[in-house]
Scaffold this motif. Structure first.
Motif, PDB file in Angstrom:
ATOM      1  N   TYR A  20     -28.895 -14.725 -11.885  1.00 40.92           N
ATOM      2  CA  TYR A  20     -29.664 -15.723 -12.017  1.00 40.92           C
ATOM      3  C   TYR A  20     -28.301 -16.545 -13.328  1.00 40.92           C
ATOM      4  O   TYR A  20     -28.071 -16.065 -13.790  1.00 40.92           O
ATOM      5  N   TYR A  55     -32.224 -24.124 -15.628  1.00 36.61           N
ATOM      6  CA  TYR A  55     -32.746 -23.888 -14.396  1.00 36.61           C
ATOM      7  C   TYR A  55     -31.722 -22.918 -14.437  1.00 36.61           C
ATOM      8  O   TYR A  55     -31.405 -22.487 -15.337  1.00 36.61           O
ATOM      9  N   GLN A  93     -30.201 -20.116 -12.135  1.00 30.33           N
ATOM     10  CA  GLN A  93     -29.670 -20.454 -10.166  1.00 30.33           C
ATOM     11  C   GLN A  93     -29.108 -18.839  -9.757  1.00 30.33           C
ATOM     12  O   GLN A  93     -28.503 -18.680 -10.416  1.00 30.33           O
ATOM     13  N   ASP A 114     -27.073 -16.076  -8.430  1.00 31.76           N
ATOM     14  CA  ASP A 114     -25.461 -16.577  -8.646  1.00 31.76           C
ATOM     15  C   ASP A 114     -25.109 -14.663  -7.496  1.00 31.76           C
ATOM     16  O   ASP A 114     -25.774 -13.887  -7.995  1.00 31.76           O
ATOM     17  N   GLU A 150     -18.790 -19.959  -7.912  1.00 32.83           N
ATOM     18  CA  GLU A 150     -19.743 -18.125  -7.465  1.00 32.83           C
ATOM     19  C   GLU A 150     -19.173 -17.176  -7.056  1.00 32.83           C
ATOM     20  O   GLU A 150     -20.106 -16.106  -7.204  1.00 32.83           O
ATOM     21  N   ASN A 191     -25.999 -26.486  -4.916  1.00 31.76           N
ATOM     22  CA  ASN A 191     -26.401 -25.984  -5.721  1.00 31.76           C
ATOM     23  C   ASN A 191     -25.784 -26.166  -7.145  1.00 31.76           C
ATOM     24  O   ASN A 191     -24.893 -26.659  -6.593  1.00 31.76           O
ATOM     25  N   HIS A 221     -35.263 -29.297  -6.471  1.00 36.45           N
ATOM     26  CA  HIS A 221     -34.666 -27.917  -6.101  1.00 36.45           C
ATOM     27  C   HIS A 221     -35.216 -26.881  -7.559  1.00 36.45           C
ATOM     28  O   HIS A 221     -36.082 -27.058  -8.137  1.00 36.45           O
ATOM     29  N   ALA A 255     -34.414 -24.077  -8.432  1.00 34.18           N
ATOM     30  CA  ALA A 255     -33.747 -23.155  -9.378  1.00 34.18           C
ATOM     31  C   ALA A 255     -34.373 -24.433 -11.187  1.00 34.18           C
ATOM     32  O   ALA A 255     -33.859 -24.049 -12.044  1.00 34.18           O
ATOM     33  N   ARG A 267     -26.607 -33.344  -6.627  1.00 32.35           N
ATOM     34  CA  ARG A 267     -27.303 -32.848  -8.031  1.00 32.35           C
ATOM     35  C   ARG A 267     -26.304 -33.762  -8.560  1.00 32.35           C
ATOM     36  O   ARG A 267     -25.737 -34.245  -8.836  1.00 32.35           O
TER      37      ARG A 267
END
Length: 309
Positions: free
Chosen positions: A135, A160, A162, A164, A189, A205, A227, A229, A259
């Motif tokens: 993440y 956050y 996220q 990955d 990413e 994202n 979201h 995350a 976002r």
């Protein structure tokens, strides 16, 4: 779109006094020996042995006799006396950090009021072994009261985290701007050619962008859109460029899904960013895929083209 972009070639083909030398076909003739430089590289701390994978340095505001160093494996180390340097561990996240490829503990920024609130921020690739996932994580920590050279490990607040799917194109540089907001660079990413389709999208994202966050949660700032995350510890500056937008690249978008953290988009692998101390402008190096690299001036609402260009 307000884009300012410079493309940096691998070699310049420049002759004396910056004149370009070309052959009869107009092709630049590249020099065998590069131009001389007015500086030399020396070992600033010859008595110290640093850990593997150092990627960035930072100095807290108002302090002049220490240097903090991040490494990919998940540690922040500090040199506590530049005249008689001593190297100690400031924060150790190595147990929870995935440090392969571009991933790892790659960003560190101290709050402008660090002397008062003892707060600093790190960007690292956190490992979730039970899921077998990593993440991309932006977190706040604090130092021990009375000891600016030792972080409190369990003071972490995740802004956050996220999911990955790849170890490349992490980005993760952190800096506070002249406006007091926290800016973070995030890549696409990973892998080549935007295989995860994360670019040119503002309703999904936290990838392929420069983020701008209000970590002081000032009056008038906005709550981020929901979201999975999201953690806590920040709000959205009301003048962020994607607040309230209903279209992007000619397509209708839901403003409640945007976002609004995004400051600039269309970025592939923004490994390092930096504010010009004189003008306050934000610059960054974006790692290229095949033929070229970029140095960009990141402006409000700028779209820097990846992966369309």
């Amino acid at each position: 779109m307000g884009v300012v972009m410079w493309v940096v070639g691998m070699v310049s083909g420049m002759g004396v006094r910056g004149q370009r030398v070309v052959n009869e076909s107009g092709v630049p003739v590249l020099p065998w020996v590069g131009p001389g430089a007015g500086y030399e590289v020396v070992n600033a701390f010859p008595g110290l042995n640093f850990s593997f994978g150092m990627v960035s340095t930072a100095i807290p505001p108002g302090r002049t006799n220490e240097l903090f160093i991040t490494d990919k494996v998940g540690r922040v180390q500090v040199i506590t006396n530049l005249a008689a340097p001593t190297l100690t561990v400031f924060l150790d996240l190595s147990v929870d950090t995935f440090g392969v490829g571009d991933a790892g503990l790659v960003g560190l920024a101290f709050h402008p009021k660090y002397e008062e609130n003892r707060q600093f921020y790190v960007f690292y690739t956190r490992t979730n072994r039970s899921e077998g996932m990593m993440y991309a994580t932006l977190s706040r920590f604090e130092t021990e009261p009375g000891n600016p050279w030792r972080a409190v490990r369990n003071s972490e607040v995740m802004l956050y985290s996220q999911a990955d799917r790849d170890m490349l194109h992490s980005g993760g540089d952190l800096h506070f701007g002249p406006d007091g907001y926290l800016y973070a660079s995030v890549g696409d990413e990973g892998l080549q050619y935007d295989v995860f389709h994360t670019t040119q999208r503002i309703t999904e994202n936290f990838f392929s962008a420069i983020l701008r966050l209000d970590v002081d949660e000032r009056p008038g700032s906005l709550a981020p859109n929901p979201h999975p995350a999201l953690g806590r510890g920040y709000r959205i500056p009301p003048d962020n460029p994607y607040v309230g937008v209903r279209s992007f690249n000619g397509r209708v978008v839901d403003p409640g899904a945007v976002r609004t953290e995004f400051w600039a988009v269309g970025i592939r692998s923004p490994h390092r960013i930096s504010f010009d101390p004189v003008t306050g402008e934000l610059y960054g190096g974006d790692v290229g895929g095949n033929g070229r690299e970029e140095v960009n001036r990141y402006v409000r609402g700028g779209n820097y083209g990846w992966a369309y260009y």
